[in-house]
Motif scaffolding. Structure first.
Motif, mmCIF file in Angstrom:
data_model
loop_
_atom_site.group_PDB
_atom_site.id
_atom_site.type_symbol
_atom_site.label_atom_id
_atom_site.label_comp_id
_atom_site.label_asym_id
_atom_site.label_seq_id
_atom_site.Cartn_x
_atom_site.Cartn_y
_atom_site.Cartn_z
ATOM 1 N N GLU B 56 -62.523 -9.907 29.893
ATOM 2 C CA GLU B 56 -62.644 -10.816 31.048
ATOM 3 C C GLU B 56 -63.229 -10.087 32.260
ATOM 4 O O GLU B 56 -64.047 -10.642 32.995
ATOM 5 C CB GLU B 56 -61.275 -11.410 31.416
ATOM 6 N N LEU B 57 -62.794 -8.843 32.453
ATOM 7 C CA LEU B 57 -63.332 -8.036 33.558
ATOM 8 C C LEU B 57 -64.842 -7.860 33.402
ATOM 9 O O LEU B 57 -65.606 -8.050 34.361
ATOM 10 C CB LEU B 57 -62.636 -6.661 33.565
ATOM 11 N N VAL B 58 -65.271 -7.509 32.200
ATOM 12 C CA VAL B 58 -66.710 -7.321 31.954
ATOM 13 C C VAL B 58 -67.452 -8.626 32.216
ATOM 14 O O VAL B 58 -68.492 -8.640 32.893
ATOM 15 C CB VAL B 58 -66.973 -6.830 30.505
ATOM 16 N N ALA B 59 -66.913 -9.731 31.737
ATOM 17 C CA ALA B 59 -67.559 -11.037 31.943
ATOM 18 C C ALA B 59 -67.681 -11.345 33.431
ATOM 19 O O ALA B 59 -68.693 -11.885 33.889
ATOM 20 C CB ALA B 59 -66.763 -12.123 31.221
ATOM 21 N N ARG B 60 -66.656 -10.977 34.200
ATOM 22 C CA ARG B 60 -66.680 -11.247 35.637
ATOM 23 C C ARG B 60 -67.743 -10.392 36.334
ATOM 24 O O ARG B 60 -68.463 -10.869 37.212
ATOM 25 C CB ARG B 60 -65.288 -10.978 36.231
ATOM 26 N N ILE B 61 -67.844 -9.140 35.938
ATOM 27 C CA ILE B 61 -68.864 -8.258 36.530
ATOM 28 C C ILE B 61 -70.264 -8.779 36.193
ATOM 29 O O ILE B 61 -71.129 -8.885 37.064
ATOM 30 C CB ILE B 61 -68.685 -6.795 36.016
#
Lengths: 183, 183
Positions: B56-61
């Motif tokens: 999710e963090l990667v998707a947000r970045i």
């Protein structure tokens, strides 16, 4: 071992609009470029910024990894970060190298754009065999200011990939340059 | 253009004691490796982690730089970060490449230590000319776990510098590898 130094310049560099700025220090620039400098046998890695709080920040990061708990946690990091020297200006870098080497170093600028007088990696690699001291300068932000480049002795050709896209991070560019010159 | 993919593996990798762990995603790995992948014409950059919060963090970045204000602030970042695809496991990477290419890719492991069966950069560079899909796998933390390496088709030789020091960041190693293979 090569007689090569590297200097990471935070002023004068340009922002995305071409305005001259003093950029902020990025923690991972210190780690990545010092580790690459250690791998390829460079003498020192100079971090240049006129901003006192930024120099203090760099000193604190280095201290953590060379004297602090980081040093015992990861000695390999220590031996890389020990290469870092922090300076106020590029002329201080030149003076310090001159003191060590009894000779001012030949200065090489880098840029992502092609300049008419760029020298090739092959040529610079050959020059490094003459034993003279060299300092390779890297720009942060959107790159070295023209006023800085104008004072250097040579400009190294840009790293060309396959696509015309020329927006590597300074960390990646430094790694590729050192590998092409000394790998 | 090369038929090459890169995958950054966060599990299974080893920590400094050789224990198998799932590592945390590092923001600048995404930026630096996607920019290098874009420079050298790679097809996609897979980020592999079984941890949902990390995906999710990667998707947000990625979203910040491809749809958010980052996309208008810096379109060059967008075109690099658009190459990133996030997957739960390496087998999902292989399945997706196979769907695109109508063929499973040949898998290449990387490691900072020399393995008896390592292939050279020269050999891998030549292999890339045969048009088949390849996926170069990079380990985070202290590197790919042996159990992962054992399942790959080939192991690429380590990057040797001048000094025996072999502790480049994964970002620097990725940049050097792509330059040696495709520069």
């Amino acid at each position: 071992m090569p007689n090569l130094y590297v200097a990471l310049i935070h002023y004068p560099v340009v922002d995305k609009n071409g305005e001259i700025i003093a950029s902020a220090v990025t923690n991972l620039d210190l780690h990545d470029i010092s580790r690459a400098a250690k791998t390829y046998g460079l003498k020192s890695f100079y971090v240049v910024t006129p901003l006192e709080d930024q120099r203090e920040l760099v000193a604190r990061i280095i201290s953590h990894w060379t004297n602090g708990i980081g040093a015992t946690y990861n000695p390999k990091r220590r031996s890389a970060l020990e290469l870092i020297l922090v300076k106020d200006s590029f002329s201080e870098v030149l003076d310090q190298i001159a003191e060590t080497e009894k000779d001012y170093p030949i200065t090489i600028a880098t840029c992502a754009r092609k300049h008419p007088s760029s020298i090739s990696y092959e040529k610079f690699r050959a020059m490094l065999n003459n034993g003279k001291p060299y300092v390779l300068t890297l720009g942060t932000a959107w790159g070295l200011a023209e006023e800085f480049i104008a004072k250097t002795d040579h400009m190294l050709e840009p790293i060309a990939g396959k696509t015309g896209y020329n927006h590597l991070s300074v960390r990646s560019a430094a790694a590729i340059m050192l590998d092409r010159l000394l790998g």
